[in-house]
Design a protein around this motif. Structure first.
Motif, PDB file in Angstrom:
ATOM      1  N   ASP A 398      35.092  43.925  31.561  1.00  0.00           N
ATOM      2  CA  ASP A 398      34.148  45.006  32.270  1.00  0.00           C
ATOM      3  C   ASP A 398      34.426  45.280  33.163  1.00  0.00           C
ATOM      4  N   ASN A 399      35.100  43.845  33.796  1.00  0.00           N
ATOM      5  CA  ASN A 399      34.798  43.781  35.600  1.00  0.00           C
ATOM      6  C   ASN A 399      36.207  43.400  36.033  1.00  0.00           C
ATOM      7  N   ASP A 400      36.916  44.303  36.991  1.00  0.00           N
ATOM      8  CA  ASP A 400      37.987  44.303  37.259  1.00  0.00           C
ATOM      9  C   ASP A 400      38.568  42.243  37.468  1.00  0.00           C
ATOM     10  N   VAL A 401      40.073  42.481  38.017  1.00  0.00           N
ATOM     11  CA  VAL A 401      41.023  40.799  38.079  1.00  0.00           C
ATOM     12  C   VAL A 401      39.927  40.088  38.951  1.00  0.00           C
ATOM     13  N   GLU A 402      39.993  40.629  40.397  1.00  0.00           N
ATOM     14  CA  GLU A 402      39.686  40.584  41.526  1.00  0.00           C
ATOM     15  C   GLU A 402      38.394  39.676  41.407  1.00  0.00           C
ATOM     16  N   THR A 403      37.482  40.595  40.800  1.00  0.00           N
ATOM     17  CA  THR A 403      35.692  39.894  40.682  1.00  0.00           C
ATOM     18  C   THR A 403      35.675  38.633  39.664  1.00  0.00           C
ATOM     19  N   ASN A 404      36.252  38.592  38.486  1.00  0.00           N
ATOM     20  CA  ASN A 404      36.233  37.341  38.263  1.00  0.00           C
ATOM     21  C   ASN A 404      37.095  36.537  38.337  1.00  0.00           C
ATOM     22  N   TRP A 405      38.416  36.270  38.715  1.00  0.00           N
ATOM     23  CA  TRP A 405      38.944  35.413  39.524  1.00  0.00           C
ATOM     24  C   TRP A 405      37.889  34.924  40.708  1.00  0.00           C
ATOM     25  N   THR A 406      37.305  35.613  41.301  1.00  0.00           N
ATOM     26  CA  THR A 406      36.488  35.180  42.388  1.00  0.00           C
ATOM     27  C   THR A 406      34.917  34.157  42.066  1.00  0.00           C
ATOM     28  N   SER A 407      34.892  34.753  40.724  1.00  0.00           N
ATOM     29  CA  SER A 407      33.746  34.695  40.688  1.00  0.00           C
ATOM     30  C   SER A 407      33.705  32.860  39.650  1.00  0.00           C
ATOM     31  N   PHE A 408      35.246  32.835  39.226  1.00  0.00           N
ATOM     32  CA  PHE A 408      35.713  31.411  38.435  1.00  0.00           C
ATOM     33  C   PHE A 408      36.143  30.748  39.978  1.00  0.00           C
ATOM     34  N   LYS A 409      36.343  31.293  40.741  1.00  0.00           N
ATOM     35  CA  LYS A 409      36.764  30.397  41.660  1.00  0.00           C
ATOM     36  C   LYS A 409      35.322  29.744  42.400  1.00  0.00           C
ATOM     37  N   THR A 410      35.080  30.666  42.965  1.00  0.00           N
ATOM     38  CA  THR A 410      32.972  30.283  42.970  1.00  0.00           C
ATOM     39  C   THR A 410      32.292  29.156  42.761  1.00  0.00           C
ATOM     40  N   GLU A 411      32.266  29.233  41.253  1.00  0.00           N
ATOM     41  CA  GLU A 411      31.759  28.546  40.663  1.00  0.00           C
ATOM     42  C   GLU A 411      32.173  26.876  40.691  1.00  0.00           C
ATOM     43  N   LEU A 412      33.791  26.829  40.605  1.00  0.00           N
ATOM     44  CA  LEU A 412      34.356  25.117  41.045  1.00  0.00           C
ATOM     45  C   LEU A 412      34.225  24.604  41.835  1.00  0.00           C
TER      46      LEU A 412
END
Length: 635
Positions: A398-412
């Motif tokens: 439901d999210n765009d690619v940028e949102t999913n990638w930023t969420s993953f990178k921030t958590e890492l």
């Protein structure tokens, strides 16, 4: 900065700025005893103008009161109330360490607590200080012994600019295998049997070679730029020991390219001129038995060169025996703060010049590095497993690619900061094998040399020769031990291989990065401006294809490519095979962490990859790349 209170008997200065008004020990404020005495004398003479830089607020002060009395001394400062019992500042003062601002010198924090940033480097150069120039006759720097001598002189004087003559090297010698990495080196070689000059400028300063001033003599010119000030032209010259006046004539041609302009530029010309029979106090030629040594015509040519170009010769101390061979000419004699000699690396003494020009260093900010060996990788994997489950349950499509990638990178990154210790490392560059014992010996050698020059005692000269031998032996032994530590390591280990090849490559490179670039709009000095200039140059040489009309090739004889399917197993396998020694990309995610957490992050990346492929969109990080310009030697 130290936390010691300023006592009444301490040598200290107070900032005149209303927003600062802090007292600073002269050792912590990078004020030498000589400068302190000048400030004191200026207080007694209102007509005398003197400035100094406050190391707390980093602002210029125009003279201040230096007399510390019980009545006038304020007690509401960051150093707490005055203490008569704390007399350690005077006891600890080291006059030969006056430029060394250690992390435990004075603090500017009103809370009295030390910040962690004060400990990023064991020895840090002050942000402001007077410009220092050193002229040294090398008498060859081909051998390791002479290269060690050069490094000892640089350690001894810490010059911003070093001018060297008689280098005796040619193009077969790489700059990196001779000179320390702290200076940008500009060379003009003759051959390996004689001659050769060079100028080294600290990489904190902006310098460029003036190739238009190159003439048929052993001279090299460098232009040094300062923000808001006129540039400084520095020249280094060597005249062979003969009666030929042509080298001086050619030097005169080069200098006139500067002095022939409407405004007289700032020039410092130094080197080994080999004209011992000129009385520079009176501007006359010394005559007598077998004098002048190289003939009246050559000596008069030298005097005319200085007079015609409005150059003042400010170096009046003998540098070889009783002869003044190494000279310092300048068009700004009123800005020459001090000229003195120092132990050199040949039968010539070195000449140290201090200018009233104040330099602001462009220090690089300390960078954060992770200590992976001390990290808790199991903790990262466990928490990443929990994040993976929550990510998959949150309907990521439901999210765009940028949102999913930023969420993953921030958590890492959050997990890395939580489970892996970090430290701040500075960009301080030093000779790796020169230890503190050698540095102390070098300072001691200079003290003994000064004492011997002052009283001429044979015992002192004997002590100087002995400690000079000790230093050469210590430097040779330290260098050999450093090399042995690299070669004797188990080179089957990855870390040992990296250390070995890092040393080998450092001895082979001949360029210290991209120099200042000239453009139609001016000079490109910063990394960003240099990248823009090179990018425009690369674009200009590529052919622009006509994308409006493509030729019709007819139907393809090859079968259509099937759809690409991203599988979790395939991604995990590829991530597990990554080389952890490779550098990270623009996203700054370490390869080592990706490999360690391959099983946990593979399902997350499978969704992001598939979503990116289906929507034909890419995260911003994937649209960036690190591009490195590779120096190509001229043919």
């Amino acid at each position: 900065m130290c936390q010691k209170p300023v006592a009444k008997n301490h040598r200290a200065v107070m900032c005149d700025r209303p927003e600062c008004q802090q007292w600073v020990h002269i050792k912590c404020g990078n004020i030498t005893p000589e400068e302190y005495e000048e400030l004191k004398s200026a207080c007694d003479s209102p007509s005398k103008k003197t400035v100094w830089f406050c190391s707390v607020c980093e602002n210029i002060n125009l003279l201040t009161s230096l007399d510390i009395s019980a009545d006038s001394f304020p007690t509401d400062n960051s150093f707490s109330v005055l203490s008569e019992s704390d007399m350690s500042e005077e006891d600890d003062f080291d006059p030969d360490h006056e430029l060394n601002l250690s992390s435990d010198s004075c603090s500017s924090h009103s809370t009295g607590t030390k910040s962690s940033e004060d400990h990023t480097s064991p020895q840090r150069r002050p942000k402001f200080r007077k410009l220092r120039l050193l002229n040294v006759n090398c008498r060859s720097i081909k051998s390791k012994r002479k290269q060690h001598d050069l490094q000892a002189v640089i350690e001894q004087e810490d010059p911003d600019i070093i001018c060297g003559t008689e280098s005796h090297i040619d193009s077969n010698y790489f700059t990196s295998e001779i000179f320390p990495d702290t200076h940008e080196i500009f060379r003009k070689d003759r051959n390996r049997f004689g001659g050769g000059v060079f100028i080294g400028v600290k990489k904190d300063l902006l310098a460029m070679q003036e190739e238009n001033m190159d003439t048929d003599c052993e001279a090299i010119w460098v232009k040094i730029l300062f923000a808001g000030k006129q540039p400084l032209y520095v020249g280094c010259f060597y005249r062979p020991t003969d009666r030929d006046p042509i080298p001086l004539t050619k030097l005169d041609e080069a200098v006139k390219k500067l002095t022939g302009k409407s405004a007289l530029p700032n020039i410092i010309l130094t080197g080994d001129f080999n004209t011992p029979d000129i009385d520079w106090e009176n501007g006359t030629i010394v005559t007598g038995e077998n004098k002048p040594q190289y003939g009246r015509h050559l000596n008069q040519t030298m005097i005319d060169l200085a007079n015609d170009n409005m150059l003042s010769q400010v170096q009046r101390i003998p540098t070889r025996g009783e002869n003044i061979l190494d000279l310092v000419f300048t068009t700004i004699p009123d800005q020459i703060r001090k000229v003195e000699t120092a132990p050199g690396m040949s039968d010539h003494d070195a000449v140290a010049v201090q200018l009233d020009t104040t330099v602001k260093y462009a220090r690089k900010k300390p960078r954060k590095v992770y200590l992976y060996k001390k990290g808790n990788m199991d903790g990262i994997r466990d928490e990443m497993e929990q994040y993976k489950d929550s990510f998959l349950q949150s309907n990521p499509t439901d999210n765009d690619v940028e949102t999913n990638w930023t969420s993953f990178k921030t958590e890492l990154f959050h997990l890395m900061d939580k489970h892996i210790p970090q430290k701040q490392i500075s960009s301080w560059q030093d000779v790796p094998w020169m230890n503190m014992t050698i540095k102390r010996q070098i300072r001691k050698k200079k003290r003994i040399w000064k004492k011997a020059k002052r009283n001429g005692s044979e015992k002192n000269w004997k002590d100087f020769r002995e400690i000079r031998k000790v230093i050469k032996s210590s430097m040779k032994r330290a260098y050999e031990e450093y090399i042995r530590s690299i070669l004797d390591n188990d080179n089957t280990m990855i870390e040992s291989k990296k250390k070995f090849w890092k040393f080998i490559n450092s001895q082979k490179k001949d360029s210290g990065g991209i120099p200042t670039l000239k453009t139609e709009g001016g000079l490109a000095t910063t990394s960003a401006s240099k990248a823009d200039v090179l990018n425009r140059q690369y674009q200009s040489v590529f052919t622009e294809e006509d994308t409006a009309s493509f030729p019709d090739k007819g139907p393809s004889p090859y079968p259509a490519m099937p759809n690409i399917i991203f599988t979790t197993e395939g991604i995990e396998k590829l991530l597990g095979n990554l080389n952890p020694q490779k550098a990270c990309g623009p996203d700054l995610i370490p390869i080592r962490v990706i490999r360690e957490t391959a099983k946990q992050i593979a399902p997350i990346l499978q969704i992001i990859f598939t979503q990116s492929y289906d929507t034909s969109t890419l995260p911003n990080d994937w649209l960036s790349a690190n591009i490195v310009a590779i120096f190509k030697k001229r043919k």
